[in-house]
Design a protein around this motif. Structure first.
Motif, PDB file in Angstrom:
ATOM      1  N   ARG A   1       3.856   9.398   4.594  1.00  0.00           N
ATOM      2  CA  ARG A   1       3.152   9.448   3.308  1.00  0.00           C
ATOM      3  C   ARG A   1       3.656   8.356   2.370  1.00  0.00           C
ATOM      4  O   ARG A   1       2.876   7.675   1.703  1.00  0.00           O
ATOM      5  N   ARG A   2       4.967   8.172   2.333  1.00  0.00           N
ATOM      6  CA  ARG A   2       5.540   7.134   1.458  1.00  0.00           C
ATOM      7  C   ARG A   2       5.111   5.747   1.897  1.00  0.00           C
ATOM      8  O   ARG A   2       4.849   4.879   1.067  1.00  0.00           O
TER       9      ARG A   2
ATOM     10  N   GLU B   1       1.574   5.352   0.667  1.00  0.00           N
ATOM     11  CA  GLU B   1       1.573   5.133  -0.782  1.00  0.00           C
ATOM     12  C   GLU B   1       2.047   3.724  -1.116  1.00  0.00           C
ATOM     13  O   GLU B   1       1.473   3.061  -1.978  1.00  0.00           O
TER      14      GLU B   1
ATOM     15  N   TYR C   1      -0.692   1.084  -0.712  1.00  0.00           N
ATOM     16  CA  TYR C   1      -1.697   1.025  -1.770  1.00  0.00           C
ATOM     17  C   TYR C   1      -1.101   0.674  -3.120  1.00  0.00           C
ATOM     18  O   TYR C   1      -1.682  -0.101  -3.871  1.00  0.00           O
ATOM     19  N   VAL C   2       0.039   1.226  -3.434  1.00  0.00           N
ATOM     20  CA  VAL C   2       0.677   0.907  -4.701  1.00  0.00           C
ATOM     21  C   VAL C   2       1.150  -0.540  -4.677  1.00  0.00           C
ATOM     22  O   VAL C   2       1.034  -1.250  -5.677  1.00  0.00           O
TER      23      VAL C   2
END
Length: 97
Positions: free
Chosen positions: A81-82, A85, A88-89
């Motif tokens: 998940r990280r 993220e 995209y971040v």
């Protein structure tokens, strides 16, 4: 982790960041994040769900208190998940520069 709610993901993050937290410690952390009271009827069924999915293990500290630990599978799910993220971040941050 696609089948978890955002609240369940937040539960995983709290458990992963603490050393065998009990339910009330998890509740306190989440209330600090959400800035709202988290009732037992919301917290404990969601804790049971992440346990049932094999992402968290539940142990018994005493007859009234359970503690929770992240499993290896739960840790892998959080890492995935990280990474997602960060992808995209990272793109968002590099586009704003």
């Amino acid at each position: 982790m696609y089948d978890l709610t955002a609240f369940q993901r937040d539960i995983l993050y709290v458990i992963a960041g603490r050393d065998e937290p009990h339910g009330l410690a998890i509740k306190d952390e989440l209330e600090g994040y959400y800035e709202n009271e988290i009732n037992h009827g919301r917290l404990y069924p969601n804790l049971d769900d992440v346990v049932d999915k094999g992402l968290v293990e539940k142990g018994e500290a005493d007859k009234r208190t359970n503690y929770y630990t992240i499993t290896a599978r739960g840790q892998r799910e959080l890492e995935a998940r990280r990474e997602c993220e960060a992808q995209y971040v990272g793109e968002l941050l590099s586009n704003s520069e």
